[in-house]
Design an enzyme around this catalytic site. Structure first.
Site, PDB file in Angstrom:
ATOM      1  N   GLU A  53     -48.951 -54.639  45.023  1.00  0.00           N
ATOM      2  CA  GLU A  53     -47.527 -55.633  46.102  1.00  0.00           C
ATOM      3  C   GLU A  53     -48.254 -56.567  46.578  1.00  0.00           C
ATOM      4  O   GLU A  53     -47.254 -57.231  46.717  1.00  0.00           O
ATOM      5  CB  GLU A  53     -48.120 -54.370  47.419  1.00  0.00           C
ATOM      6  CG  GLU A  53     -47.281 -52.901  46.940  1.00  0.00           C
ATOM      7  CD  GLU A  53     -47.482 -52.193  47.878  1.00  0.00           C
ATOM      8  OE1 GLU A  53     -48.495 -51.535  48.487  1.00  0.00           O
ATOM      9  OE2 GLU A  53     -47.730 -50.859  47.528  1.00  0.00           O
ATOM     10  N   ASN A  89     -40.355 -47.455  61.303  1.00  0.00           N
ATOM     11  CA  ASN A  89     -41.881 -47.006  61.656  1.00  0.00           C
ATOM     12  C   ASN A  89     -42.577 -48.369  61.204  1.00  0.00           C
ATOM     13  O   ASN A  89     -43.942 -48.601  61.331  1.00  0.00           O
ATOM     14  CB  ASN A  89     -42.664 -46.152  60.785  1.00  0.00           C
ATOM     15  CG  ASN A  89     -42.093 -46.453  59.507  1.00  0.00           C
ATOM     16  OD1 ASN A  89     -41.406 -47.413  59.182  1.00  0.00           O
ATOM     17  ND2 ASN A  89     -42.489 -45.485  58.330  1.00  0.00           N
ATOM     18  N   TYR A 115     -40.550 -50.775  46.164  1.00  0.00           N
ATOM     19  CA  TYR A 115     -40.280 -49.221  46.963  1.00  0.00           C
ATOM     20  C   TYR A 115     -39.911 -48.500  45.441  1.00  0.00           C
ATOM     21  O   TYR A 115     -39.133 -46.691  45.575  1.00  0.00           O
ATOM     22  CB  TYR A 115     -39.733 -49.170  47.857  1.00  0.00           C
ATOM     23  CG  TYR A 115     -40.198 -49.154  49.219  1.00  0.00           C
ATOM     24  CD1 TYR A 115     -40.662 -48.697  50.000  1.00  0.00           C
ATOM     25  CD2 TYR A 115     -39.402 -50.221  50.022  1.00  0.00           C
ATOM     26  CE1 TYR A 115     -41.519 -48.683  51.220  1.00  0.00           C
ATOM     27  CE2 TYR A 115     -39.695 -50.726  51.530  1.00  0.00           C
ATOM     28  CZ  TYR A 115     -41.222 -49.700  52.113  1.00  0.00           C
ATOM     29  OH  TYR A 115     -41.821 -49.554  53.326  1.00  0.00           O
ATOM     30  N   HIS A 150     -45.948 -51.319  56.920  1.00  0.00           N
ATOM     31  CA  HIS A 150     -46.286 -51.012  55.852  1.00  0.00           C
ATOM     32  C   HIS A 150     -47.621 -51.036  55.569  1.00  0.00           C
ATOM     33  O   HIS A 150     -47.994 -52.268  55.836  1.00  0.00           O
ATOM     34  CB  HIS A 150     -45.676 -51.225  54.553  1.00  0.00           C
ATOM     35  CG  HIS A 150     -46.109 -51.108  53.548  1.00  0.00           C
ATOM     36  ND1 HIS A 150     -45.213 -50.348  53.134  1.00  0.00           N
ATOM     37  CD2 HIS A 150     -46.575 -51.668  52.511  1.00  0.00           C
ATOM     38  CE1 HIS A 150     -46.508 -50.043  51.296  1.00  0.00           C
ATOM     39  NE2 HIS A 150     -46.929 -51.769  51.872  1.00  0.00           N
ATOM     40  N   LYS A 158     -43.191 -54.893  59.621  1.00  0.00           N
ATOM     41  CA  LYS A 158     -41.382 -54.661  58.449  1.00  0.00           C
ATOM     42  C   LYS A 158     -40.080 -54.958  60.281  1.00  0.00           C
ATOM     43  O   LYS A 158     -40.509 -56.138  61.305  1.00  0.00           O
ATOM     44  CB  LYS A 158     -40.696 -53.498  58.726  1.00  0.00           C
ATOM     45  CG  LYS A 158     -41.565 -52.435  57.799  1.00  0.00           C
ATOM     46  CD  LYS A 158     -41.247 -50.838  57.876  1.00  0.00           C
ATOM     47  CE  LYS A 158     -41.960 -50.212  56.457  1.00  0.00           C
ATOM     48  NZ  LYS A 158     -41.548 -48.354  56.423  1.00  0.00           N
TER      49      LYS A 158
HETATM   50  P1  GDP Z   1     -45.797 -44.679  54.220  1.00  0.00           P
HETATM   51  O1  GDP Z   1     -46.784 -44.719  53.348  1.00  0.00           O
HETATM   52  O2  GDP Z   1     -46.204 -44.186  55.429  1.00  0.00           O
HETATM   53  O3  GDP Z   1     -45.001 -45.559  54.814  1.00  0.00           O
HETATM   54  O4  GDP Z   1     -44.344 -43.430  53.397  1.00  0.00           O
HETATM   55  P2  GDP Z   1     -43.941 -43.236  52.642  1.00  0.00           P
HETATM   56  O5  GDP Z   1     -44.297 -44.168  51.224  1.00  0.00           O
HETATM   57  O6  GDP Z   1     -43.709 -41.674  52.014  1.00  0.00           O
HETATM   58  O7  GDP Z   1     -42.338 -43.729  52.145  1.00  0.00           O
HETATM   59  C1  GDP Z   1     -42.151 -45.769  52.878  1.00  0.00           C
HETATM   60  C2  GDP Z   1     -41.311 -46.013  53.710  1.00  0.00           C
HETATM   61  O8  GDP Z   1     -39.896 -45.350  53.425  1.00  0.00           O
HETATM   62  C3  GDP Z   1     -41.061 -45.190  54.884  1.00  0.00           C
HETATM   63  O9  GDP Z   1     -42.533 -46.124  56.070  1.00  0.00           O
HETATM   64  C4  GDP Z   1     -40.473 -45.107  56.089  1.00  0.00           C
HETATM   65  O10 GDP Z   1     -39.727 -46.318  56.737  1.00  0.00           O
HETATM   66  C5  GDP Z   1     -39.314 -45.181  54.643  1.00  0.00           C
HETATM   67  N1  GDP Z   1     -38.892 -43.310  54.462  1.00  0.00           N
HETATM   68  C6  GDP Z   1     -39.729 -42.725  54.712  1.00  0.00           C
HETATM   69  N2  GDP Z   1     -38.949 -41.153  54.664  1.00  0.00           N
HETATM   70  C7  GDP Z   1     -38.150 -41.682  55.470  1.00  0.00           C
HETATM   71  C8  GDP Z   1     -37.061 -40.393  55.406  1.00  0.00           C
HETATM   72  O11 GDP Z   1     -37.542 -38.903  55.547  1.00  0.00           O
HETATM   73  N3  GDP Z   1     -35.942 -40.911  56.568  1.00  0.00           N
HETATM   74  C9  GDP Z   1     -35.898 -43.173  55.739  1.00  0.00           C
HETATM   75  N4  GDP Z   1     -35.196 -43.096  57.147  1.00  0.00           N
HETATM   76  N5  GDP Z   1     -36.868 -43.137  55.659  1.00  0.00           N
HETATM   77  C10 GDP Z   1     -38.138 -42.761  55.405  1.00  0.00           C
HETATM   78 MG    MG Z   2     -46.215 -45.799  50.762  1.00  0.00          MG
END
Ligand code: GDP
Ligand code: MG
Length: 160
Positions: free
Chosen positions: A137, A123, A60, A126, A20
Site C-alpha cells: 500500500e 469509519n 481495495y 485505514h 479517510k
Molecule cells: P478494515 O481493515 O478494518 O478497514 O476493514 P475491511 O478491510 O474489512 O474493509 C475495508 C473498508 O471497507 C472498511 O474500513 C469500511 O470502510 C468498508 N466496509 C467494510 N465492510 C463494510 C460494510 O459492510 N458496509 C460498508 N458500507 N462499508 C464496509
Molecule cells: Mg482491511
C-alpha cells in the site's frame, strides 16, 4: 553485546495509515496523527491527496466482489484523504489496535474508531492488515522521493 544483537534482529515494519475523507472533513486529522506520534512510531511519509477511482479500486481490490464495493469507492474518492507511512517494530498490529474494530460501534473506547465514529461506512481511518500489505500500500500511494528516511532523536528514549 547479545541484547544489542537480538534487538538488531527485530524486524522493523511499515504500515500505510490513511485518514479517510470523513476524517479530513470532520477535522480530526491532527488527533489521528497525534495518536501514532505519541505511541512512538516513526512517520516516514505524509500528504493530503485526492485519489482517483482507479487507485481506490486497486487499494481495495480484495473487496471487489463485496456488495458495498461501489459505495466504498465513492466514499474513498469523495474528498481528499491524508496518506501516511509509519515505521516501527510491530507497527502493523499495533496500529490496527490503535484504530479499533472495522465497525466503530464494536470498537473499544480509546481506539480511534471507538472514540470518533459510529458507522462502518464512515469509519474515518485505514490501516494495513499485514506487513506485506503495508509495503504494497505504501508503494501504491507514495511515489519515490515522497518518503523520508530519518533518525528521530527520541529513539533511545523509546527503545532500550
Ligand atoms: P478494515 O481493515 O478494518 O478497514 O476493514 P475491511 O478491510 O474489512 O474493509 C475495508 C473498508 O471497507 C472498511 O474500513 C469500511 O470502510 C468498508 N466496509 C467494510 N465492510 C463494510 C460494510 O459492510 N458496509 C460498508 N458500507 N462499508 C464496509
Ligand atoms: Mg482491511
Amino acid at each position: 553485546f547479545l541484547p544489542h544483537l537480538i534487538a538488531s534482529l527485530e524486524q522493523v515494519d511499515q504500515t500505510y495509515i490513511m485518514v479517510k475523507p470523513d476524517g479530513v472533513q470532520r477535522g480530526v486529522v491532527g488527533d489521528i496523527i497525534s495518536r501514532f506520534e505519541k505511541k512512538g512510531f516513526k512517520l516516514t511519509g505524509l500528504k493530503l491527496y485526492q485519489c482517483s477511482k482507479d487507485l481506490a479500486e486497486e487499494h481495495y481490490k480484495d473487496l471487489k466482489l463485496k456488495s458495498f464495493f461501489p459505495k466504498l469507492i465513492d466514499y474513498i474518492t469523495s474528498g481528499p484523504v491524508v496518506c501516511m507511512a509509519w515505521e516501527g517494530v510491530g507497527v502493523v498490529a499495533s496500529a490496527r489496535k490503535l484504530i479499533g474494530a472495522t465497525d466503530p460501534l464494536q470498537a473499544e473506547p480509546g481506539t480511534i474508531r471507538g472514540d470518533l465514529a459510529v458507522q462502518t461506512g464512515r469509519n474515518i481511518v485505514h490501516g494495513s492488515d499485514s506487513p506485506e500489505n503495508g509495503k504494497r500500500e505504501i508503494a501504491l500511494w507514495f511515489k519515490e522521493g515522497e518518503l523520508c528516511e530519518w533518525t528521530p532523536v527520541l529513539t533511545p528514549w523509546l527503545r532500550e
